[in-house]
Write a protein that holds these residues in place. Structure first.
Motif, PDB file in Angstrom:
ATOM      1  N   LYS A 171      40.148 -16.551  21.733  1.00 40.27           N
ATOM      2  CA  LYS A 171      39.877 -17.221  20.467  1.00 40.27           C
ATOM      3  C   LYS A 171      39.442 -16.234  19.393  1.00 40.27           C
ATOM      4  CE  LYS A 171      38.676 -21.830  22.099  1.00 40.27           C
ATOM      5  NZ  LYS A 171      37.599 -22.833  22.203  1.00 40.27           N
ATOM      6  N   ALA A 172      38.605 -15.282  19.760  1.00 36.86           N
ATOM      7  CA  ALA A 172      38.168 -14.266  18.798  1.00 36.86           C
ATOM      8  C   ALA A 172      39.352 -13.438  18.327  1.00 36.86           C
ATOM      9  CB  ALA A 172      37.099 -13.366  19.427  1.00 36.86           C
ATOM     10  N   HIS A 173      40.247 -13.100  19.233  1.00 36.39           N
ATOM     11  CA  HIS A 173      41.435 -12.329  18.873  1.00 36.39           C
ATOM     12  C   HIS A 173      42.356 -13.131  17.941  1.00 36.39           C
ATOM     13  CE1 HIS A 173      45.013  -9.839  19.139  1.00 36.39           C
ATOM     14  NE2 HIS A 173      45.680 -10.932  19.463  1.00 36.39           N
ATOM     15  N   LEU A 174      42.586 -14.385  18.273  1.00 33.54           N
ATOM     16  CA  LEU A 174      43.473 -15.224  17.466  1.00 33.54           C
ATOM     17  C   LEU A 174      42.947 -15.408  16.046  1.00 33.54           C
ATOM     18  CD1 LEU A 174      44.537 -17.983  20.003  1.00 33.54           C
ATOM     19  CD2 LEU A 174      45.932 -16.109  19.120  1.00 33.54           C
ATOM     20  N   ALA A 175      41.636 -15.397  15.895  1.00 26.40           N
ATOM     21  CA  ALA A 175      41.047 -15.576  14.568  1.00 26.40           C
ATOM     22  C   ALA A 175      41.349 -14.404  13.650  1.00 26.40           C
ATOM     23  CB  ALA A 175      39.540 -15.771  14.696  1.00 26.40           C
ATOM     24  N   SER A 176      41.600 -13.221  14.227  1.00 25.61           N
ATOM     25  CA  SER A 176      41.831 -12.045  13.383  1.00 25.61           C
ATOM     26  C   SER A 176      43.230 -11.452  13.526  1.00 25.61           C
ATOM     27  CB  SER A 176      40.794 -10.966  13.708  1.00 25.61           C
ATOM     28  OG  SER A 176      40.932 -10.563  15.056  1.00 25.61           O
ATOM     29  N   CYS A 177      44.026 -11.929  14.458  1.00 26.73           N
ATOM     30  CA  CYS A 177      45.364 -11.382  14.693  1.00 26.73           C
ATOM     31  C   CYS A 177      46.317 -11.827  13.585  1.00 26.73           C
ATOM     32  CB  CYS A 177      45.901 -11.842  16.049  1.00 26.73           C
ATOM     33  SG  CYS A 177      47.535 -11.175  16.436  1.00 26.73           S
ATOM     34  N   SER A 178      47.064 -10.894  13.047  1.00 28.63           N
ATOM     35  CA  SER A 178      48.007 -11.227  11.974  1.00 28.63           C
ATOM     36  C   SER A 178      49.432 -11.400  12.490  1.00 28.63           C
ATOM     37  CB  SER A 178      47.979 -10.125  10.906  1.00 28.63           C
ATOM     38  OG  SER A 178      48.334  -8.890  11.488  1.00 28.63           O
ATOM     39  N   LYS A 179      49.645 -11.167  13.768  1.00 32.17           N
ATOM     40  CA  LYS A 179      50.981 -11.339  14.354  1.00 32.17           C
ATOM     41  C   LYS A 179      51.156 -12.768  14.843  1.00 32.17           C
ATOM     42  CE  LYS A 179      51.436  -6.590  15.956  1.00 32.17           C
ATOM     43  NZ  LYS A 179      51.682  -5.739  17.110  1.00 32.17           N
ATOM     44  N   GLY A 180      52.371 -13.235  14.869  1.00 34.43           N
ATOM     45  CA  GLY A 180      52.649 -14.558  15.401  1.00 34.43           C
ATOM     46  C   GLY A 180      52.493 -15.644  14.363  1.00 34.43           C
ATOM     47  N   ASP A 181      52.706 -16.865  14.810  1.00 36.61           N
ATOM     48  CA  ASP A 181      52.703 -18.017  13.919  1.00 36.61           C
ATOM     49  C   ASP A 181      51.695 -19.054  14.395  1.00 36.61           C
ATOM     50  OD1 ASP A 181      53.480 -19.615  11.830  1.00 36.61           O
ATOM     51  OD2 ASP A 181      55.167 -20.497  12.910  1.00 36.61           O
ATOM     52  N   HIS A 182      50.489 -18.605  14.753  1.00 35.81           N
ATOM     53  CA  HIS A 182      49.485 -19.516  15.293  1.00 35.81           C
ATOM     54  C   HIS A 182      48.463 -19.894  14.229  1.00 35.81           C
ATOM     55  CE1 HIS A 182      48.227 -15.339  15.973  1.00 35.81           C
ATOM     56  NE2 HIS A 182      47.078 -15.773  15.544  1.00 35.81           N
ATOM     57  N   LEU A 183      47.883 -21.074  14.381  1.00 34.23           N
ATOM     58  CA  LEU A 183      46.829 -21.537  13.495  1.00 34.23           C
ATOM     59  C   LEU A 183      45.549 -21.667  14.302  1.00 34.23           C
ATOM     60  CD1 LEU A 183      48.568 -24.369  11.457  1.00 34.23           C
ATOM     61  CD2 LEU A 183      47.844 -22.135  10.623  1.00 34.23           C
ATOM     62  N   VAL A 184      44.474 -21.118  13.778  1.00 32.59           N
ATOM     63  CA  VAL A 184      43.184 -21.207  14.433  1.00 32.59           C
ATOM     64  C   VAL A 184      42.223 -21.855  13.456  1.00 32.59           C
ATOM     65  CG1 VAL A 184      41.285 -19.884  15.419  1.00 32.59           C
ATOM     66  CG2 VAL A 184      43.620 -19.160  15.824  1.00 32.59           C
ATOM     67  N   GLY A 185      41.425 -22.793  13.943  1.00 36.34           N
ATOM     68  CA  GLY A 185      40.459 -23.440  13.071  1.00 36.34           C
ATOM     69  C   GLY A 185      39.478 -22.437  12.508  1.00 36.34           C
ATOM     70  N   LYS A 186      39.187 -22.549  11.237  1.00 35.91           N
ATOM     71  CA  LYS A 186      38.218 -21.679  10.581  1.00 35.91           C
ATOM     72  C   LYS A 186      37.066 -22.534  10.099  1.00 35.91           C
ATOM     73  CE  LYS A 186      40.665 -17.705  10.040  1.00 35.91           C
ATOM     74  NZ  LYS A 186      40.265 -16.415  10.429  1.00 35.91           N
ATOM     75  N   TYR A 187      35.887 -21.971  10.138  1.00 38.44           N
ATOM     76  CA  TYR A 187      34.690 -22.645   9.656  1.00 38.44           C
ATOM     77  C   TYR A 187      34.123 -21.819   8.514  1.00 38.44           C
ATOM     78  CZ  TYR A 187      34.999 -25.420  13.879  1.00 38.44           C
ATOM     79  OH  TYR A 187      35.429 -26.263  14.860  1.00 38.44           O
ATOM     80  N   ARG A 188      33.870 -22.471   7.385  1.00 38.24           N
ATOM     81  CA  ARG A 188      33.392 -21.780   6.194  1.00 38.24           C
ATOM     82  C   ARG A 188      31.931 -22.138   5.944  1.00 38.24           C
ATOM     83  NH1 ARG A 188      37.140 -23.073   1.819  1.00 38.24           N
ATOM     84  NH2 ARG A 188      38.365 -21.436   2.779  1.00 38.24           N
ATOM     85  N   CYS A 189      31.144 -21.121   5.621  1.00 37.47           N
ATOM     86  CA  CYS A 189      29.757 -21.325   5.227  1.00 37.47           C
ATOM     87  C   CYS A 189      29.750 -22.076   3.904  1.00 37.47           C
ATOM     88  CB  CYS A 189      29.061 -19.969   5.083  1.00 37.47           C
ATOM     89  SG  CYS A 189      27.352 -20.098   4.509  1.00 37.47           S
ATOM     90  N   LEU A 190      28.878 -23.067   3.777  1.00 35.45           N
ATOM     91  CA  LEU A 190      28.790 -23.838   2.542  1.00 35.45           C
ATOM     92  C   LEU A 190      27.926 -23.148   1.489  1.00 35.45           C
ATOM     93  CD1 LEU A 190      28.375 -27.426   3.996  1.00 35.45           C
ATOM     94  CD2 LEU A 190      30.438 -26.321   3.158  1.00 35.45           C
ATOM     95  N   LEU A 191      27.302 -22.043   1.865  1.00 35.31           N
ATOM     96  CA  LEU A 191      26.407 -21.337   0.949  1.00 35.31           C
ATOM     97  C   LEU A 191      26.985 -20.026   0.431  1.00 35.31           C
ATOM     98  CD1 LEU A 191      23.171 -21.990   3.015  1.00 35.31           C
ATOM     99  CD2 LEU A 191      23.994 -23.250   1.022  1.00 35.31           C
ATOM    100  N   CYS A 192      28.076 -19.560   1.028  1.00 35.51           N
ATOM    101  CA  CYS A 192      28.746 -18.332   0.588  1.00 35.51           C
ATOM    102  C   CYS A 192      30.197 -18.391   1.070  1.00 35.51           C
ATOM    103  CB  CYS A 192      28.021 -17.089   1.113  1.00 35.51           C
ATOM    104  SG  CYS A 192      28.216 -16.770   2.877  1.00 35.51           S
ATOM    105  N   LYS A 223      31.918 -16.725   3.255  1.00 31.40           N
ATOM    106  CA  LYS A 223      32.267 -16.204   4.583  1.00 31.40           C
ATOM    107  C   LYS A 223      32.902 -17.274   5.456  1.00 31.40           C
ATOM    108  CE  LYS A 223      29.485 -12.225   5.242  1.00 31.40           C
ATOM    109  NZ  LYS A 223      29.066 -11.370   6.317  1.00 31.40           N
ATOM    110  N   GLU A 224      33.866 -16.839   6.294  1.00 30.33           N
ATOM    111  CA  GLU A 224      34.540 -17.730   7.239  1.00 30.33           C
ATOM    112  C   GLU A 224      34.320 -17.236   8.658  1.00 30.33           C
ATOM    113  OE1 GLU A 224      38.650 -18.127   6.304  1.00 30.33           O
ATOM    114  OE2 GLU A 224      38.268 -19.420   4.579  1.00 30.33           O
ATOM    115  N   PHE A 225      34.300 -18.171   9.599  1.00 29.17           N
ATOM    116  CA  PHE A 225      34.057 -17.865  11.000  1.00 29.17           C
ATOM    117  C   PHE A 225      35.042 -18.638  11.857  1.00 29.17           C
ATOM    118  CE2 PHE A 225      30.288 -17.265   8.553  1.00 29.17           C
ATOM    119  CZ  PHE A 225      29.762 -16.084   9.037  1.00 29.17           C
ATOM    120  N   SER A 226      35.276 -18.151  13.064  1.00 27.38           N
ATOM    121  CA  SER A 226      36.232 -18.802  13.960  1.00 27.38           C
ATOM    122  C   SER A 226      35.591 -19.895  14.803  1.00 27.38           C
ATOM    123  CB  SER A 226      36.904 -17.766  14.867  1.00 27.38           C
ATOM    124  OG  SER A 226      35.932 -17.103  15.651  1.00 27.38           O
TER     125      SER A 226
END
Length: 65
Positions: free
Chosen positions: A13-34, A36-39
């Motif tokens: 999951k950590a790899h998929l969040a940052s991998c730019s190869k392939g055609d996969h979608l990974v859920g992202k979570y965004r901080c409501l105060l800044c 930044k995004e997290f996996s």
């Protein structure tokens, strides 16, 4: 397209969040105060507590994008 191999789901999951190869979608979570995004929801909650801990009031729920 990516040839990475992982022994754990969390590593994958950590790899998929940052991998730019392939055609996969990974859920992202965004901080409501800044901007930044997290996996993971736990990652953004930890960030909010550690980075924005001085903010008072109820802790906002992470925004899933």
């Amino acid at each position: 397209c990516c040839e990475a191999i992982y022994a754990s789901v969390s590593g994958l999951k950590a790899h998929l969040a940052s991998c730019s190869k392939g055609d996969h979608l990974v859920g992202k979570y965004r901080c409501l105060l800044c901007p930044k995004e997290f996996s993971s929801e736990s990652g953004v909650k930890y960030h909010i507590l550690k980075t924005h801990g001085e903010v008072r009031g109820p802790c906002p729920s992470p925004l899933r994008v």
